[in-house]
Design a protein around this motif. Structure first.
Motif, short mmCIF file in Angstrom:
data_model
loop_
_atom_site.label_atom_id
_atom_site.label_comp_id
_atom_site.label_asym_id
_atom_site.label_seq_id
_atom_site.Cartn_x
_atom_site.Cartn_y
_atom_site.Cartn_z
N VAL A 8 -9.62 78.66 110.54
CA VAL A 8 -9.36 77.30 109.54
C VAL A 8 -10.49 76.36 109.43
O VAL A 8 -10.56 76.48 110.99
CB VAL A 8 -7.89 77.20 110.15
N ASP A 9 -11.01 76.00 108.75
CA ASP A 9 -11.38 74.58 109.15
C ASP A 9 -10.71 73.56 108.56
O ASP A 9 -10.44 72.98 107.29
CB ASP A 9 -12.85 74.50 107.27
N PHE A 10 -10.10 72.72 110.14
CA PHE A 10 -9.45 71.68 109.30
C PHE A 10 -9.36 70.94 109.57
O PHE A 10 -9.06 69.82 108.76
CB PHE A 10 -8.51 71.60 111.18
N ASP A 11 -10.92 70.40 109.66
CA ASP A 11 -11.82 69.72 109.00
C ASP A 11 -10.89 68.69 107.14
O ASP A 11 -10.83 68.04 106.42
CB ASP A 11 -12.90 69.22 109.03
N ASN A 12 -11.14 70.39 106.67
CA ASN A 12 -10.35 70.74 105.56
C ASN A 12 -9.06 70.69 104.83
O ASN A 12 -9.23 70.69 103.58
CB ASN A 12 -11.74 71.39 104.53
N TRP A 13 -8.78 70.69 106.07
CA TRP A 13 -7.37 71.20 105.33
C TRP A 13 -6.57 70.50 105.66
O TRP A 13 -6.12 69.87 106.40
CB TRP A 13 -6.73 72.28 106.98
#
Length: 126
Positions: free
Chosen positions: A101-106
């Motif tokens: 998961v791309d947490f920077d964009n989530w």
């Protein structure tokens, strides 16, 4: 020998985003079908990457695009059912080692639609 590219994904109200992390990619091919995405490319060293993802839910393949940069290839796929959260990107409830998961964009979706529209428009202009 092909190997999967490291892949980041995140969910938005209208689109699902996937980022294939390959630097200096060439021969990029992205095939987006209603419930499947196939990605392949080579990197500067001539290594081949290949990812195939059976998607969690249906997307509108005609309103889906990809954008290549020096560092990665980003795909965004229009959800068939908007504003329905995807708990995962894969149909199967398993997490491949190459997928994160791309947490920077989530983020939470509240008030996020304007941001998303701006992002998509920015991609469309490229």
């Amino acid at each position: 020998p092909r190997q999967p590219a490291k892949t980041l994904w995140y969910d938005r109200p209208r689109y699902v985003y996937l980022e294939f992390c390959v630097e200096d990619s060439t021969d990029v091919k992205v095939v987006i079908e209603d419930q499947r995405l196939v990605f392949s490319c080579k990197n500067a060293d001539g290594m081949e990457f290949y990812n195939e993802i059976n998607l969690y839910a249906r997307v509108n393949s005609k309103d889906s695009r990809e954008k290549r940069s020096d560092r990665s290839i980003t795909c965004f796929m229009r959800k068939w059912k908007e504003k329905v959260a995807w708990p995962r990107i894969t149909k199967e409830n398993i997490k491949p080692a190459w997928l994160s998961v791309d947490f920077d964009n989530w983020r939470d979706w509240e008030g996020d639609e304007e941001v998303e529209r701006a992002m998509v428009e920015q991609y469309a202009e490229v």
